[in-house]
Design a protein around this motif. Sequence first.
Motif, PDB file in Angstrom:
ATOM      1  N   GLY A   1       0.582  -0.975  -0.052  1.00 60.73           N
ATOM      2  CA  GLY A   1       0.248   0.210   0.151  1.00 60.73           C
ATOM      3  C   GLY A   1       0.940   1.403  -0.260  1.00 60.73           C
ATOM      4  O   GLY A   1       0.484   2.736  -0.055  1.00 60.73           O
ATOM      5  N   GLY A   2       2.110   1.284  -0.158  1.00 66.33           N
ATOM      6  CA  GLY A   2       2.604   2.123  -0.036  1.00 66.33           C
ATOM      7  C   GLY A   2       3.545   2.406  -1.204  1.00 66.33           C
ATOM      8  O   GLY A   2       2.397   2.469  -2.057  1.00 66.33           O
ATOM      9  N   ASP A   3       4.455   3.910  -1.254  1.00 63.54           N
ATOM     10  CA  ASP A   3       4.733   3.866  -3.318  1.00 63.54           C
ATOM     11  C   ASP A   3       5.233   2.699  -3.879  1.00 63.54           C
ATOM     12  O   ASP A   3       5.294   1.914  -3.352  1.00 63.54           O
ATOM     13  N   GLY A   4       4.820   2.959  -5.029  1.00 65.27           N
ATOM     14  CA  GLY A   4       5.029   1.792  -5.850  1.00 65.27           C
ATOM     15  C   GLY A   4       3.415   1.485  -5.738  1.00 65.27           C
ATOM     16  O   GLY A   4       2.989   0.381  -7.329  1.00 65.27           O
ATOM     17  N   VAL A   5       2.395   1.585  -5.456  1.00 64.61           N
ATOM     18  CA  VAL A   5       1.044   0.204  -5.528  1.00 64.61           C
ATOM     19  C   VAL A   5       0.623   0.488  -7.041  1.00 64.61           C
ATOM     20  O   VAL A   5       0.100  -0.057  -7.367  1.00 64.61           O
ATOM     21  N   ILE A   6       0.338   1.698  -7.710  1.00 62.30           N
ATOM     22  CA  ILE A   6      -0.264   2.395  -8.879  1.00 62.30           C
ATOM     23  C   ILE A   6       0.334   1.107  -9.956  1.00 62.30           C
ATOM     24  O   ILE A   6      -0.025   0.337 -10.930  1.00 62.30           O
ATOM     25  N   ASP A   7       2.020   1.270 -10.223  1.00 60.69           N
ATOM     26  CA  ASP A   7       2.421   0.736 -10.894  1.00 60.69           C
ATOM     27  C   ASP A   7       1.867  -1.104 -11.215  1.00 60.69           C
ATOM     28  O   ASP A   7       2.366  -1.851 -11.881  1.00 60.69           O
ATOM     29  N   VAL A   8       1.797  -1.154  -9.136  1.00 59.47           N
ATOM     30  CA  VAL A   8       1.580  -2.683  -9.658  1.00 59.47           C
ATOM     31  C   VAL A   8      -0.172  -3.394  -9.942  1.00 59.47           C
ATOM     32  O   VAL A   8      -0.392  -3.951 -10.413  1.00 59.47           O
TER      33      VAL A   8
END
Length: 367
Positions: A42-49
């Motif tokens: 749920g931290g940074d990078g979640v959009i890419d995931v």
Amino acid sequence: MKVLIATDSFKGSMTAFEACHAIHEGIKNKAIETRLCPLSDGGDGVIDVLVFSNNVEEIVVDTIGPLGQPIKAGYVIDWPSATAIVEVAEAAGIVLLKYEELNPMITTTYGVGALILDAIDKGCRKIIICVGGTGTNDGGMGLLSALGVKFLDKRKKELPGCGASLTKLRTIDVESLNPKLVGVEFVIASDVQTPVCGPRGAAIVYSPQKGATPSMVKTLDKGLANYANILSKMYNIEAKELVGGGCGGGLGLGLQVILKAEHKQGFDVVDSYVGLEEKIKWADLVITGEGKIDEQTLDGKVPYRVAKLAKKYNKRVIGLCGKNELNKKIEEFDEIYSISEISKEVGQAALQHGYRHLKRLASRLSF
């Protein structure tokens, strides 16, 4: 043999997708079938995931960054459920700041508000806010200001939404909240259980890595305590006791109290879109990892959650990391290997060459 590669990011070195790909490159010549499943808590990078999962559409909008600079930031929409997933780090992330710009007294979450309002304008009735990787410590004042909330000092003058305003805050006017928010459900996705203030609070634990000096840390902690006291009186609650109130530099407190946001485990939110369990059922071997595996990993971070789920189906689990600080055998992991075992590089050089090192580490695995 079928191998599932499901890792978190290696912070400061590789995104989750890059880490998965490095491992894939390391083992691809071993005559096996692989599937990549980049993950996030749920931290940074979640959009890419989530975009990689192909179950959502990415939307990019103009907003401002943590210092008020114009930027473009993205969020995703799950159209069937009219749900938007907003990553706070997209508009308030520490990655948007140069080292010399780090200063949680002046950085703001204001730009995140534009993402939320855009999602509502597009018909979303549920907003999941993924909190992590922020360069802010404003208690969510910036974000909430963008949504219409007014934060006032003792002279009833409106305060800017930043960390320095927390100690000056005397009154919060929620009557001015944007009417577009009526009927919208809010969820906070974060695995951080930190309270808003005190010895384990947001300022003391996290603000130093966001650029806070020792004197700033004291001021920010005092400010967050003031913020919590005001909210406690307004809503007749013990705001300081809210689980996760300190996530995102105190963002969790403002969202839970003012927007009535429900706090959920970030990993569970991401997994609901990724479908990790079905992927694990397919695999014979599961490889997971993150930058550092330590005692905090066992508190429910991505590698541990992956390993625990894999063991439910009696799968072999290998953990890969930059550094392994566990001094004991963990039953959920059959093996753990670290880059530090095969490379003498340390510091920035190790981070810069992380992909290469992780690929080489993976190539040494035996199946």
